[in-house]
Write a protein that holds these residues in place. Structure first.
Motif, PDB file in Angstrom:
ATOM      1  N   ALA A  51      11.864   1.689   8.357  1.00  0.00           N
ATOM      2  CA  ALA A  51      11.664   1.055   7.333  1.00  0.00           C
ATOM      3  C   ALA A  51      10.552  -0.074   7.507  1.00  0.00           C
ATOM      4  O   ALA A  51       9.582  -0.486   6.487  1.00  0.00           O
ATOM      5  N   ARG A  53       7.280  -0.028   4.815  1.00  0.00           N
ATOM      6  CA  ARG A  53       6.878  -1.133   4.093  1.00  0.00           C
ATOM      7  C   ARG A  53       5.354  -1.210   3.877  1.00  0.00           C
ATOM      8  O   ARG A  53       5.005  -1.793   2.773  1.00  0.00           O
ATOM      9  N   ASP A 111       6.054  -1.469  -0.291  1.00  0.00           N
ATOM     10  CA  ASP A 111       7.298  -1.900  -0.805  1.00  0.00           C
ATOM     11  C   ASP A 111       7.797  -2.931   0.130  1.00  0.00           C
ATOM     12  O   ASP A 111       8.281  -2.353   1.229  1.00  0.00           O
ATOM     13  N   HIS A 170      14.872  -4.258   3.044  1.00  0.00           N
ATOM     14  CA  HIS A 170      14.577  -3.189   4.071  1.00  0.00           C
ATOM     15  C   HIS A 170      14.098  -3.844   5.394  1.00  0.00           C
ATOM     16  O   HIS A 170      13.765  -3.150   6.186  1.00  0.00           O
ATOM     17  N   HIS A 218      14.181   2.841   2.757  1.00  0.00           N
ATOM     18  CA  HIS A 218      13.714   2.610   1.342  1.00  0.00           C
ATOM     19  C   HIS A 218      14.283   4.171   0.726  1.00  0.00           C
ATOM     20  O   HIS A 218      13.942   5.065   1.524  1.00  0.00           O
TER      21      HIS A 218
END
Length: 280
Positions: free
Chosen positions: A175, A179, A183, A188, A205
């Motif tokens: 994660a 990211r 995101d 996360h 995610h």
């Protein structure tokens, strides 16, 4: 006010998104690609032309401005329910698109609502359509206005052994890698935030699981050639924790179509209703 059903048809954009070779590599690493996939994880391997994974449009497409057109809702009760992508032509390793997003449907599920958005992204210079995406968002506490509940699905896994099962182990830091593609939701990455949301630790995610699954489909059905995949649609069914092993079951249902689902070691299905189409 609550969700606004009259907002169906509303649009936002065009929004510009640009990417470069490094972005494509980061995305590929974020969804688990490694040293045996150098076309996606390097840009300077002798004799290997860089490609872009066909699921990458999901991090380039939706215009966040569309959320302002929904009406009011509790962001804490919004869950990514479904995701689809159509790659009209393979993405180049560097480029820019202009994306227009519209509210395609809004369904009343009683105590909740399902909002569907669709996006089209065209090349900034040529105006050629590159890809489309479709996103369905489940919003708890936002239904009850007496609207259409929406269509029911007829998808079911074929009653036979999969034609392919591809297994990938996600990294404990998966994660944190994913990211970097945009995101930054602390669900996360931040243990305290994840606990407040009811999870023992940060979860992966959903779109990262989607990307892992897309890689499995690409290699099992299209020989690893990004030009081979046309569409990929799936429903999110259960969360994944970084470090979990994912098993992608794939059933050929036609010359250019396959069904799929993704499950964990314990059998929990995390992606379902999967349909993938190929370019003939």
């Amino acid at each position: 006010m609550p969700l606004d059903p009259d907002a169906v048809g509303a649009t936002s954009g065009p929004r510009r998104s640009a990417w470069n070779r490094k972005d494509c590599i980061l995305y590929a690493l974020g969804v688990g690609a490694g040293p045996d996939e150098l076309a996606f994880t390097t840009e300077n391997t002798k004799g290997v032309e860089q490609q872009v994974l066909p699921t990458m449009p999901v991090v380039l497409s939706t215009d966040p401005g569309i959320f302002k057109r929904f009406g009011t809702f509790d962001w804490a009760k919004l869950v990514h329910a479904e995701q689809g992508v159509e790659v009209v032509r393979p993405l180049p390793p560097e480029g820019a698109v202009l994306t227009t997003t519209r509210i395609a449907d809004m369904f009343d599920k009683g105590k909740a609502a399902l909002v569907v958005t669709e996006s089209e992204s065209v090349d900034e210079n040529s105006a050629e359509l590159l890809f489309r995406t479709r996103t369905a968002l489940f919003i708890g506490g936002a239904g009850g206005w007496g609207g259409d509940r929406g269509p029911s699905t007829s998808w079911s896994a074929p009653d036979r052994r999969p034609d392919h099962t591809v297994s990938y182990e996600t990294r404990p830091d998966q994660a944190l890698l994913y990211r970097l593609s945009g995101d930054r939701n602390p669900l996360h990455s931040d243990p305290a935030f994840a606990r407040r949301a009811g999870f023992e630790r940060p979860i992966l995610h959903g779109l990262c699981t989607y990307g892992f699954t897309g890689r499995a489909l690409l290699h099992a059905l299209a020989g690893g050639d990004s030009a081979g995949m046309r569409t990929m649609d799936a429903r999110f069914a259960s969360p994944v924790l970084p470090g979990d092993v994912l098993h992608v079951d794939i059933w050929r249902t036609g010359e250019d179509q396959a069904y799929f689902q993704t499950r964990k070691d314990d059998g929990t299905v995390v992606l379902t209703n999967g349909v993938c189409t190929l370019n003939g």
